[in-house]
Design a protein around this motif. Structure first.
Motif, PDB file in Angstrom:
ATOM      1  N   GLY A   1      -3.777  -3.011  -8.405  1.00 50.96           N
ATOM      2  CA  GLY A   1      -2.799  -2.396  -9.286  1.00 50.96           C
ATOM      3  C   GLY A   1      -1.660  -3.335  -9.649  1.00 50.96           C
ATOM      4  N   ASP A   2      -0.653  -2.759 -10.284  1.00 47.52           N
ATOM      5  CA  ASP A   2       0.502  -3.526 -10.715  1.00 47.52           C
ATOM      6  C   ASP A   2       1.405  -3.818  -9.524  1.00 47.52           C
ATOM      7  OD1 ASP A   2       2.440  -4.769 -12.091  1.00 47.52           O
ATOM      8  OD2 ASP A   2       3.015  -3.057 -13.348  1.00 47.52           O
ATOM      9  N   ILE A   3       1.874  -5.069  -9.428  1.00 48.79           N
ATOM     10  CA  ILE A   3       2.738  -5.448  -8.307  1.00 48.79           C
ATOM     11  C   ILE A   3       4.076  -4.731  -8.390  1.00 48.79           C
ATOM     12  CG2 ILE A   3       3.734  -7.437  -9.485  1.00 48.79           C
ATOM     13  CD1 ILE A   3       2.673  -7.250  -5.795  1.00 48.79           C
ATOM     14  N   ASN A   4       4.502  -4.383  -9.608  1.00 44.18           N
ATOM     15  CA  ASN A   4       5.768  -3.668  -9.735  1.00 44.18           C
ATOM     16  C   ASN A   4       5.679  -2.272  -9.142  1.00 44.18           C
ATOM     17  OD1 ASN A   4       7.131  -5.758 -11.070  1.00 44.18           O
ATOM     18  ND2 ASN A   4       6.158  -5.201 -13.021  1.00 44.18           N
ATOM     19  N   ASP A   5       4.520  -1.635  -9.274  1.00 45.04           N
ATOM     20  CA  ASP A   5       4.339  -0.309  -8.671  1.00 45.04           C
ATOM     21  C   ASP A   5       4.435  -0.398  -7.155  1.00 45.04           C
ATOM     22  OD1 ASP A   5       3.992   0.622 -11.196  1.00 45.04           O
ATOM     23  OD2 ASP A   5       1.805   0.642 -11.114  1.00 45.04           O
TER      24      ASP A   5
ATOM     25  N   TRP B   1       6.654   7.337   7.534  1.00 46.18           N
ATOM     26  CA  TRP B   1       6.150   6.158   8.247  1.00 46.18           C
ATOM     27  C   TRP B   1       4.656   5.958   7.982  1.00 46.18           C
ATOM     28  CZ3 TRP B   1       9.588   2.975  10.419  1.00 46.18           C
ATOM     29  CH2 TRP B   1      10.845   3.470  10.742  1.00 46.18           C
ATOM     30  N   ILE B   2       3.918   7.058   7.964  1.00 47.81           N
ATOM     31  CA  ILE B   2       2.471   6.950   7.727  1.00 47.81           C
ATOM     32  C   ILE B   2       2.204   6.420   6.322  1.00 47.81           C
ATOM     33  CG2 ILE B   2       0.337   8.284   7.509  1.00 47.81           C
ATOM     34  CD1 ILE B   2       1.421  10.127   9.703  1.00 47.81           C
ATOM     35  N   ALA B   3       2.949   6.945   5.328  1.00 49.19           N
ATOM     36  CA  ALA B   3       2.749   6.487   3.946  1.00 49.19           C
ATOM     37  C   ALA B   3       3.120   5.016   3.801  1.00 49.19           C
ATOM     38  CB  ALA B   3       3.588   7.344   2.997  1.00 49.19           C
ATOM     39  N   SER B   4       4.190   4.583   4.473  1.00 52.31           N
ATOM     40  CA  SER B   4       4.589   3.180   4.401  1.00 52.31           C
ATOM     41  C   SER B   4       3.512   2.279   5.000  1.00 52.31           C
ATOM     42  CB  SER B   4       5.917   2.980   5.140  1.00 52.31           C
ATOM     43  OG  SER B   4       6.928   3.790   4.577  1.00 52.31           O
ATOM     44  N   ALA B   5       2.980   2.684   6.143  1.00 48.41           N
ATOM     45  CA  ALA B   5       1.949   1.872   6.785  1.00 48.41           C
ATOM     46  C   ALA B   5       0.691   1.795   5.930  1.00 48.41           C
ATOM     47  CB  ALA B   5       1.622   2.449   8.160  1.00 48.41           C
ATOM     48  N   ARG B   6       0.313   2.897   5.310  1.00 46.57           N
ATOM     49  CA  ARG B   6      -0.900   2.881   4.488  1.00 46.57           C
ATOM     50  C   ARG B   6      -0.702   2.065   3.217  1.00 46.57           C
ATOM     51  NH1 ARG B   6      -3.505   8.978   5.189  1.00 46.57           N
ATOM     52  NH2 ARG B   6      -3.954   8.763   7.411  1.00 46.57           N
ATOM     53  N   LEU B   7       0.528   2.068   2.689  1.00 46.80           N
ATOM     54  CA  LEU B   7       0.802   1.229   1.540  1.00 46.80           C
ATOM     55  C   LEU B   7       0.603  -0.248   1.880  1.00 46.80           C
ATOM     56  CD1 LEU B   7       1.880   0.841  -1.357  1.00 46.80           C
ATOM     57  CD2 LEU B   7       4.184   0.777  -0.384  1.00 46.80           C
ATOM     58  N   GLU B   8       1.141  -0.663   3.023  1.00 47.70           N
ATOM     59  CA  GLU B   8       0.975  -2.057   3.423  1.00 47.70           C
ATOM     60  C   GLU B   8      -0.492  -2.371   3.723  1.00 47.70           C
ATOM     61  OE1 GLU B   8       3.321  -3.976   3.001  1.00 47.70           O
ATOM     62  OE2 GLU B   8       4.934  -2.540   2.745  1.00 47.70           O
ATOM     63  N   GLU B   9      -1.211  -1.382   4.267  1.00 52.19           N
ATOM     64  CA  GLU B   9      -2.627  -1.602   4.561  1.00 52.19           C
ATOM     65  C   GLU B   9      -3.423  -1.800   3.280  1.00 52.19           C
ATOM     66  OE1 GLU B   9      -6.357   0.662   6.825  1.00 52.19           O
ATOM     67  OE2 GLU B   9      -4.566   1.754   6.234  1.00 52.19           O
ATOM     68  N   VAL B  10      -3.092  -1.012   2.266  1.00 54.01           N
ATOM     69  CA  VAL B  10      -3.816  -1.112   0.997  1.00 54.01           C
ATOM     70  C   VAL B  10      -3.562  -2.459   0.335  1.00 54.01           C
ATOM     71  CG1 VAL B  10      -3.862  -0.200  -1.352  1.00 54.01           C
ATOM     72  CG2 VAL B  10      -3.992   1.353   0.571  1.00 54.01           C
ATOM     73  N   THR B  11      -2.337  -2.950   0.460  1.00 55.81           N
ATOM     74  CA  THR B  11      -2.009  -4.229  -0.166  1.00 55.81           C
ATOM     75  C   THR B  11      -2.449  -5.427   0.664  1.00 55.81           C
ATOM     76  OG1 THR B  11       0.198  -4.091   0.816  1.00 55.81           O
ATOM     77  CG2 THR B  11      -0.070  -3.287  -1.435  1.00 55.81           C
ATOM     78  N   GLY B  12      -3.099  -5.202   1.800  1.00 55.02           N
ATOM     79  CA  GLY B  12      -3.646  -6.294   2.595  1.00 55.02           C
ATOM     80  C   GLY B  12      -2.746  -6.793   3.708  1.00 55.02           C
ATOM     81  N   LYS B  13      -1.569  -6.203   3.897  1.00 57.05           N
ATOM     82  CA  LYS B  13      -0.643  -6.639   4.934  1.00 57.05           C
ATOM     83  C   LYS B  13      -0.813  -5.738   6.153  1.00 57.05           C
ATOM     84  CE  LYS B  13       2.635  -8.431   1.554  1.00 57.05           C
ATOM     85  NZ  LYS B  13       4.025  -8.416   1.054  1.00 57.05           N
ATOM     86  N   VAL B  14      -1.902  -5.979   6.886  1.00 61.32           N
ATOM     87  CA  VAL B  14      -2.252  -5.095   8.004  1.00 61.32           C
ATOM     88  C   VAL B  14      -1.247  -5.233   9.138  1.00 61.32           C
ATOM     89  CG1 VAL B  14      -4.057  -4.487   9.628  1.00 61.32           C
ATOM     90  CG2 VAL B  14      -4.674  -5.249   7.337  1.00 61.32           C
ATOM     91  N   GLN B  15      -0.816  -6.440   9.406  1.00 62.21           N
ATOM     92  CA  GLN B  15       0.120  -6.631  10.516  1.00 62.21           C
ATOM     93  C   GLN B  15       1.449  -5.938  10.241  1.00 62.21           C
ATOM     94  OE1 GLN B  15      -0.721  -8.061  13.431  1.00 62.21           O
ATOM     95  NE2 GLN B  15       1.260  -7.301  14.133  1.00 62.21           N
ATOM     96  N   MET B  16       1.916  -6.012   9.007  1.00 66.56           N
ATOM     97  CA  MET B  16       3.142  -5.306   8.666  1.00 66.56           C
ATOM     98  C   MET B  16       2.959  -3.797   8.808  1.00 66.56           C
ATOM     99  SD  MET B  16       5.414  -5.601   5.180  1.00 66.56           S
ATOM    100  CE  MET B  16       5.637  -7.362   5.412  1.00 66.56           C
TER     101      MET B  16
END
Length: 931
Positions: A276-280, A302-317
């Motif tokens: 998707g768009d990086i701005n989103d 917290w769950i939504a934040s973690a899943r957002l980072e997971e979707v963007t490939g930042k699993v450790q974050m």
């Protein structure tokens, strides 16, 4: 300063209305009474238009003419200057002010135009759709023209793909073999000579280069050394990269976080999963951060934040975020479960252990902990630890029991029912594992603890039946209804019928019958009992619960013993799903209660006859004669029984008695047919002449008389018979066809056409007459006339499947598929069209599709004998023995009676004793393979 003051004062004294447009309706001078005068501009010029101009300095005539032409040419005819209302010339009233009256008028006109447009919209849209559909039919896209070929590519095998030749290169040789671009390398001597920064006025002659301008200095490369060593440059680059990678280190431990050797490889392998768009992502991250900071005790943030980072490939974050959320909300099981999901297996075990310490009463966390274990022993240990904290969790008990062997499971279930005494599943599971005596005790305890559940009662009834106590089953079912009603439970018929069906599927036949008998009358009005019970029986039969259906029919017949419709339904049910013995027993009871029902007598006699017991069939028919002395069906059934068993004299005597007691057209026809089959033509004709005098409006008598005369080569008498028959029975289509066929065989084609034309006039919109007329032309070799007649026939009978089936094979091979599509649009469920499509696939060697369409045809109309014959012939040529036998058995069970080829063979007098298999094989011999 004085100037500024004067300007300010001047602006202050300036009137506010100066330079502003006049208000709406303003008339100058009306306030002071200066109105009523007229100026020259109001009345126009004082002279006539044709007067000579008094212009003293008028331009020359040529210039005036040129100026007028320019003014005429100044009219702008551009599309942007076009107005729908006033055209190119502009509005006549454009100089006048646009006031409220004009606005109101425009609004009224717009509403009128809108209303008129709405009236025409439906017609316009429909016209547009029709034009679009017509255009698409006339000019289909390329992909639509090849869609059938694309679909057929699904059946191409990999071997066929590999054998497809490669596409050749159509370019000429010069384009195919283009010469490679030439490069002239620079000699090393030039580089080495110019490294020192000195100037040189000449070039090395050995380099092969000559200076275009001798004596001009050539500036050298300003490098500090005299050698260009590419190997050293590569080493320097690697050293620089190592220095940069070494700087990325942990200042506390001193260990390098980044692996220098695998760094570039890791970078290449990192493929982002979010497209998707990086701005989103940035907006979502900022929004979720705001939610977390505003309300840190809200786990979904917290769950939504973690899943957002997971979707963007930042699993450790994502892991770090979710662990921070767990620290902020240690009592949220959703957070702990999400953290366990994000962590690798080893770390997940530690996380879930920490979660169990914070929330020891969470069932989901304990189940997750067990799922993370790989060994069964470890899983058991986790579940037992969980049951120490949550002993009343049914889910944990069930999961723990599933891991144990039967003995240990019984011990666990004994403890489980103590802790969860309201769980029906645990009680029933324990009862299944116990012995008969202990199971009875367990079920009794279960009824004490849960007096409102029906499954415990039905399980007890199944248990008694399984151990041979049949007499106890009905008592338990009756007691269950009494007990449940006393405890305020509503008795739902549908639920109890489902219990009965489940009982039958588990093998408890008597239990299911007792349940049906107990609940069948609950909640049913007296006037609705018959229809409701019939519906119940059909529902049970549909669910393959035949014993339940049999119990419903038994109860219905007990309550309505004189209802013929229930007896018939029960008889057909036994015929389809029961045994011959059960059918005959039911029919004996049926004829005892309904002796006037002829069909019940005939079904009983046929059952005996099919079983080979001819004397018993005669006995049933004799009893049927006593109950129905003048029944035509019983007389004919007795005649058929005798004739099928070669007792021709007995059959003739029976027919003679029938003509004396019940002289009906069918009896006369059967009598003549028997004489005809026995080749007693004179007796047959005598009977038919008597019959047509008494029953002149029965067309089959005329047809038989004409066919016998044809067989005796008396064509004129046959034609006369057909003519007399058509006068008496003008609506008999087969009689018209027989008459036309006779004339065609005599060679009088014109008379055959005339007969068919008269038949169509007398019986309009009859497809069979059109079809026969078309075939007459085809047999005469007049294909063009036949095509014209087919077009007329399809106009008059657009939904006639027989005509469409014939039209498909009248076309040329490339056009047949298109014609079949048109036929399916008009007659989607017509068996003749489906049969024609099946034959079309056969001719194209698409055997799998052909088999599917044959199955569809015989499923839609199992009485069409031609479909069975073609299907059987196809399987004989392209099917296995099992498929051939299956088609034969299905045809015998369907007993087809219609079809052009089928009737021509089965009703031929030479084949009067043919059974269904014999007729099928005879028709197959006559059929040709479609081409």
């Amino acid at each position: 300063m004085s100037n500024i003051t004067a300007a300010v004062i001047a602006n202050r004294n300036k009137k506010h209305f100066l330079g502003v447009p006049a208000p709406l309706g303003y008339v100058a001078g009306v306030g002071r009474g200066a109105t009523g005068f007229t100026t020259r501009s109001d009345i126009g010029p004082a002279r006539d238009a044709n007067d000579v101009s008094d212009d003293r300095h008028a331009p020359p005539a040529t210039k005036r003419k040129k100026k007028d032409e320019e003014e005429e040419e100044d009219e702008d005819l551009n599309d942007s200057n076009y107005d729908e209302f006033s055209g190119y010339s502009g509005s006549l009233f454009s100089k006048d002010p646009y006031d409220k009256d004009d606005e109101e008028a425009d609004a009224i006109y717009d509403s009128v135009e809108k209303r008129m447009d709405e009236k025409r919209k439906e017609y316009r849209d429909r016209r547009l759709r029709e034009d679009l559909e017509r255009y698409r039919q006339e000019r289909p896209k390329i992909q639509q023209q090849f869609s059938d070929l694309k679909r057929s590519l699904s059946g191409v095998t990999s071997e066929e793909w590999s054998t497809i030749p490669e596409v050749g290169d159509s370019r000429n040789r010069k384009q195919r073999n283009a010469r490679a671009e030439k490069f002239t390398p620079l000699p090393d001597s030039v580089l080495s000579r110019n490294l020192g920064g000195e100037s040189s006025s000449t070039l090395d002659p050995s380099s092969g280069l000559a200076s275009m301008v001798p004596g001009v200095a050539t500036p050298g490369m300003l490098t500090p050394t005299g050698d260009l060593d590419l190997r050293k440059i590569g080493q320097a680059r690697n050293t620089l990269m190592n220095v940069k990678l070494s700087q990325v280190s942990d200042s506390v431990t001193g260990q390098t976080v980044v692996d220098p050797k695998g760094y570039l490889t890791d970078l290449q392998s990192m493929i982002p999963t979010y497209g998707g768009d990086i701005n989103d992502i940035k907006k979502a991250r900022l929004l979720l951060k705001s939610v977390r900071e505003t309300n840190p005790n809200h786990p979904p943030a917290w769950i939504a934040s973690a899943r957002l980072e997971e979707v963007t490939g930042k699993v450790q974050m994502a892991r770090n975020l979710i662990m921070r959320g767990c620290e902020m909300n240690p009592q949220s099981e959703d957070l702990w479960l999400e953290a366990a999901r994000l962590q690798p297996p080893d770390t997940a075990k530690a996380v879930i252990a920490q979660a169990a310490r914070h929330i020891p009463t969470s069932v989901r966390i304990w189940i997750k902990a067990a799922d993370l274990e790989t060994e069964t022993k470890a899983k058991r240990r986790v579940f037992r630890k969980a049951l120490e904290h949550i002993p009343n969790s049914v889910r944990l008990w069930k999961a723990a029991v599933e891991l144990e062997n039967p003995d240990d499971a019984r011990i666990l279930l004994s403890r489980a029912v103590e802790c969860c005494n309201t769980s029906v599943e645990l009680w029933l599971a324990l009862a299944r594992l116990e012995t008969y005596e202990n199971a009875r005790k367990v079920l009794n305890k279960a009824r004490e603890n849960i007096p409102t559940d029906r499954q415990i009662w039905t399980t007890a009834a199944k248990l008694e039946e399984a151990n041979g106590n049949i007499h106890m089953v009905e008592k338990i079912v009756d007691r269950s209804l009494t007990s449940l009603t006393a405890n305020g439970v509503e008795i739902n018929r549908d639920h109890w019928f489902q219990e009965a069906i489940e009982a039958e599927k588990s093998g408890a036949v008597h239990c299911c019958q007792c349940i049906v008998k107990a609940v069948i009358g609950i909640g049913v009005e007296e006037e609705d009992r018959k229809q409701t019970w019939i519906d119940d029986a059909e529902f049970c039969a549909k669910e393959n619960a035949f014993e339940c259906a049999r119990a419903v029919y038994a109860h219905a017949l007990q309550m309505f013993p004189s209802k013929k419709s229930i007896w018939l339904r029960a008889a057909y049910f036994e015929k389809n799903h029961g045994t011959r013995e059960s059918l005959e027993a039911l029919l004996q009871r049926a004829v005892a209660h309904c002796p006037k029902s002829e069909i019940l007598w005939l079904m009983g006699a046929k059952s005996k006859w099919m079983a080979g017991d001819v004397p018993a069939a005669r006995g049933i028919l004799s009893l049927a004669f006593q109950a129905n002395p003048n029944s035509e069906d019983i007389w004919l059934a007795a005649v058929k029984l005798e004739s099928e068993n070669a007792e021709y004299e007995r059959a003739r005597r029976l027919l003679a008695k029938a003509r004396g007691s019940a002289p009906t057209p069918r009896v006369m026809m059967k009598s003549a047919r028997l004489e005809w089959a026995l080749e007693r033509f004179d007796d047959a004709l005598r009977l038919l002449e008597e019959a047509v005098e008494v029953f002149p409006d029965f067309p089959k008598l005329w047809m038989m008389k004409g066919q016998i005369e044809e067989q005796q080569k008396r064509t004129d008498d046959a034609a006369n018979t057909y003519t007399q028959g058509l006068k008496k029975c003008p609506t008999s289509i087969p009689l018209w066809v027989l008459s036309a066929n006779l004339e065609e065989r005599k060679g009088v084609l014109t008379k055959a056409r005339s007969i068919l034309e008269r038949g169509r006039l007398r019986n309009p919109k009859v497809a069979v007459l059109w079809l026969e007329a078309i075939r007459v032309e085809l047999r005469a070799g007049l294909k063009e006339i036949a095509s014209t007649m087919m077009a007329r026939a399809l106009q008059e009978c657009p939904n006639a499947g027989e005509l469409w089936a014939e039209a498909i094979f009248m076309e040329t091979k490339p056009q047949r598929k298109t014609k079949s599509v048109d036929a399916l649009k008009k007659c989607e469920h017509d068996p003749h069209v489906l049969l024609a499509v099946s034959k079309l696939f056969w001719s194209e060697h698409k055997f799998s599709k052909c088999r599917d369409w044959f199955n569809r045809t015989v499923k839609i109309d199992p009485d069409l004998g031609d479909a069975w014959a073609y299907f059987y012939k196809f399987e004989l040529l392209h099917g296995t023995e099992q498929q051939q036998q299956e088609v034969l058995e299905r045809c015998i069970s369907a007993e087809p009676t219609h079809g052009e080829s089928w009737c021509r063979v089965s009703k031929s007098i030479q084949n009067w004793q043919f059974k269904t298999p014999d007729a099928l094989r005879a028709v197959v011999k006559e059929l040709s393979i479609p081409t």
